[in-house]
Design an enzyme around this catalytic site. Structure first.
Site, PDB file in Angstrom:
ATOM      1  N   SER A 143       0.803  -1.337   0.091  1.00 22.99           N
ATOM      2  CA  SER A 143       0.138   0.003  -0.011  1.00 22.99           C
ATOM      3  C   SER A 143       0.876   1.270  -0.077  1.00 22.99           C
ATOM      4  O   SER A 143       1.778   1.353  -0.779  1.00 22.99           O
ATOM      5  CB  SER A 143      -1.048   0.020   1.049  1.00 22.99           C
ATOM      6  OG  SER A 143      -2.029   0.935   1.100  1.00 22.99           O
ATOM      7  N   ARG A 209     -12.387   7.031   9.177  1.00 25.40           N
ATOM      8  CA  ARG A 209     -12.027   5.760   9.314  1.00 25.40           C
ATOM      9  C   ARG A 209     -13.132   4.863   8.789  1.00 25.40           C
ATOM     10  O   ARG A 209     -13.108   3.904   7.847  1.00 25.40           O
ATOM     11  CB  ARG A 209     -11.548   5.287  10.555  1.00 25.40           C
ATOM     12  CG  ARG A 209     -10.946   3.821  10.843  1.00 25.40           C
ATOM     13  CD  ARG A 209      -9.829   3.648   9.801  1.00 25.40           C
ATOM     14  NE  ARG A 209      -8.943   2.696   9.794  1.00 25.40           N
ATOM     15  CZ  ARG A 209      -7.882   2.398   9.491  1.00 25.40           C
ATOM     16  NH1 ARG A 209      -7.529   3.244   8.574  1.00 25.40           N
ATOM     17  NH2 ARG A 209      -7.548   1.250   9.772  1.00 25.40           N
ATOM     18  N   ASP A 297      -9.228  -6.039  -4.696  1.00 29.01           N
ATOM     19  CA  ASP A 297      -8.837  -4.915  -3.997  1.00 29.01           C
ATOM     20  C   ASP A 297      -9.543  -4.013  -5.050  1.00 29.01           C
ATOM     21  O   ASP A 297      -9.292  -3.966  -6.218  1.00 29.01           O
ATOM     22  CB  ASP A 297      -7.297  -4.705  -4.422  1.00 29.01           C
ATOM     23  CG  ASP A 297      -6.703  -3.511  -3.618  1.00 29.01           C
ATOM     24  OD1 ASP A 297      -7.476  -2.559  -3.362  1.00 29.01           O
ATOM     25  OD2 ASP A 297      -5.465  -3.432  -3.453  1.00 29.01           O
ATOM     26  N   HIS A 325      -8.431  -4.613  -0.627  1.00 30.69           N
ATOM     27  CA  HIS A 325      -7.080  -4.003   0.004  1.00 30.69           C
ATOM     28  C   HIS A 325      -6.532  -4.708   1.187  1.00 30.69           C
ATOM     29  O   HIS A 325      -5.259  -4.820   1.125  1.00 30.69           O
ATOM     30  CB  HIS A 325      -7.089  -2.387  -0.172  1.00 30.69           C
ATOM     31  CG  HIS A 325      -5.794  -1.914   0.138  1.00 30.69           C
ATOM     32  ND1 HIS A 325      -4.942  -1.816  -1.084  1.00 30.69           N
ATOM     33  CD2 HIS A 325      -5.439  -0.953   1.204  1.00 30.69           C
ATOM     34  CE1 HIS A 325      -3.922  -1.147  -0.596  1.00 30.69           C
ATOM     35  NE2 HIS A 325      -4.039  -0.600   0.600  1.00 30.69           N
ATOM     36  N   ASP A 326      -7.090  -4.648   2.139  1.00 36.07           N
ATOM     37  CA  ASP A 326      -6.779  -5.283   3.463  1.00 36.07           C
ATOM     38  C   ASP A 326      -6.222  -6.624   3.245  1.00 36.07           C
ATOM     39  O   ASP A 326      -5.424  -7.289   4.259  1.00 36.07           O
ATOM     40  CB  ASP A 326      -7.781  -5.046   4.686  1.00 36.07           C
ATOM     41  CG  ASP A 326      -7.869  -3.963   5.209  1.00 36.07           C
ATOM     42  OD1 ASP A 326      -7.081  -2.974   4.817  1.00 36.07           O
ATOM     43  OD2 ASP A 326      -8.826  -3.511   5.735  1.00 36.07           O
TER      44      ASP A 326
END
Length: 343
Positions: A143, A209, A297, A325-326
């Site tokens: 990332s 967040r 992702d 993505h995580d």
């Protein structure tokens, strides 16, 4: 030795005692870098694995990437000198909006200047020289950590034997900038963000967040893990409480002023700036390059990452994960399997 025996150690600190000019034209009067190391640097100074952390992580890679800093693992301290540095702008020990501005004797807060990925790497270069590191066997970045690794491999190509770039790109896309701006708007909507206080903007950070979780994951992950089996519900939905939990968790451990500036750092990432474009910049990398994408992702998408790999002539790998993505943090065994082939 189990990884937990390496996690949780206090960081070390390195001071750049001279004025540090920034790419945007401002200057920091001095810089402090917090960093963690594991293992021992050999006499040649070349048994180094350098890890660049992502947006809200710290330099304690043994803590945020469990199972990697362990004897026999990917980041084996019995074989390698493993180092991770807390990047400029982060609240985990390095110079940032919440550290003291020597000119005023107070924390910088919103007076803290914009720092780019390239600025972060220039600070790493000074620490690398001070530690006596002559060559890096592999630099690993996922990332925003991949953005840093890429920049450094372009700036000092002869320094690296292997460069591992996971779910990252050479230039930030409008899609990511749009997400960052939406998060900044959420932070700005909290009036305490403009107050000179450590917890200023906390509720805005929590909201930001919660928004970011939608791009870090995807609908597949949410629909599978946050499903409510009770069809009679009219409130108290699992997905809603999960979003609030994630927002509150970051609010408690991070800082809104740092987050705001770090999003700007990410937005400014473009390895082609001042180098004749992205393709020309990537041609400067001479190390063996390993590029890895996550198939689900939606932040750094697989087709985009594949295109970067083609420009680099890199070894290309795709990991399957439902976590978007995580996945680069969750699918540790698969990433370990890939990268150990190059060590």
């Amino acid at each position: 030795m189990h990884y937990a025996q390496y996690a949780g150690r206090a960081p070390q600190f390195f001071t750049i005692g001279h004025p540090f000019p920034l790419e945007g034209g401002a200057e920091l009067p001095s810089v402090i870098l917090a960093y963690h190391t594991y293992g021992t640097l050999n006499e040649a100074g070349d048994n180094v694995l350098w890890v660049c952390h992502a947006l809200t992580a710290s330099s304690d890679v043994a803590d945020w990437w469990p199972g990697t800093v362990v004897e026999g693992g990917l980041l084996d301290p019995s074989k390698y000198f493993v180092i991770c540095v807390n990047k400029l702008g982060s609240p985990y020990g390095s110079t940032s909006p919440i550290t003291v501005n020597p000119a005023t004797g107070e924390s910088w807060y919103l007076d803290f200047p914009q720092v780019t990925i390239r600025d972060m790497v220039r600070a790493y270069q000074e620490l690398r020289t001070a530690l006596g590191i002559t060559r890096i066997k592999m630099i690993i970045g996922g990332s925003t950590g991949g953005c840093q690794a890429m920049e450094w491999a372009i700036m000092e190509p002869e320094l690296f034997e292997n460069v591992s770039l996971t779910v990252t790109l050479p230039k930030i896309t409008p899609w990511i900038v749009a997400d960052s701006e939406a998060q900044r708007m959420a932070i700005e909507a909290d009036p305490t963000f403009f107050e000179r206080r450590m917890d200023g903007g906390g509720q805005g950070l929590a909201a930001a967040r919660a928004m970011s979780m939608l791009i870090y994951r995807n609908s597949v992950a949410f629909n599978r893990t946050q499903h409510d089996p009770d069809s009679e519900k009219l409130e108290g939905y699992r997905a809603a409480s999960y979003q609030r939990y994630q927002g509150e968790k970051l609010r408690r451990r991070f800082n809104a002023h740092c987050y705001y500036r770090l999003l700007q750092s990410l937005d400014s990432h473009d390895v082609g700036r001042g180098r004749g474009g992205v393709a020309a910049a990537l041609r400067r990398i001479t190390a063996r390059t390993i590029v890895t994408a996550v198939d689900s992702d939606i932040m750094f998408t697989e087709p985009e990452v594949r295109g970067m790999a083609a420009l680099l002539g890199a070894d290309y790998h795709v990991i399957h994960s439902d976590y978007g993505h995580d996945g680069f943090l969750i699918e540790t065994p698969e990433i370990t399997r890939i990268l150990r082939e190059y060590l």
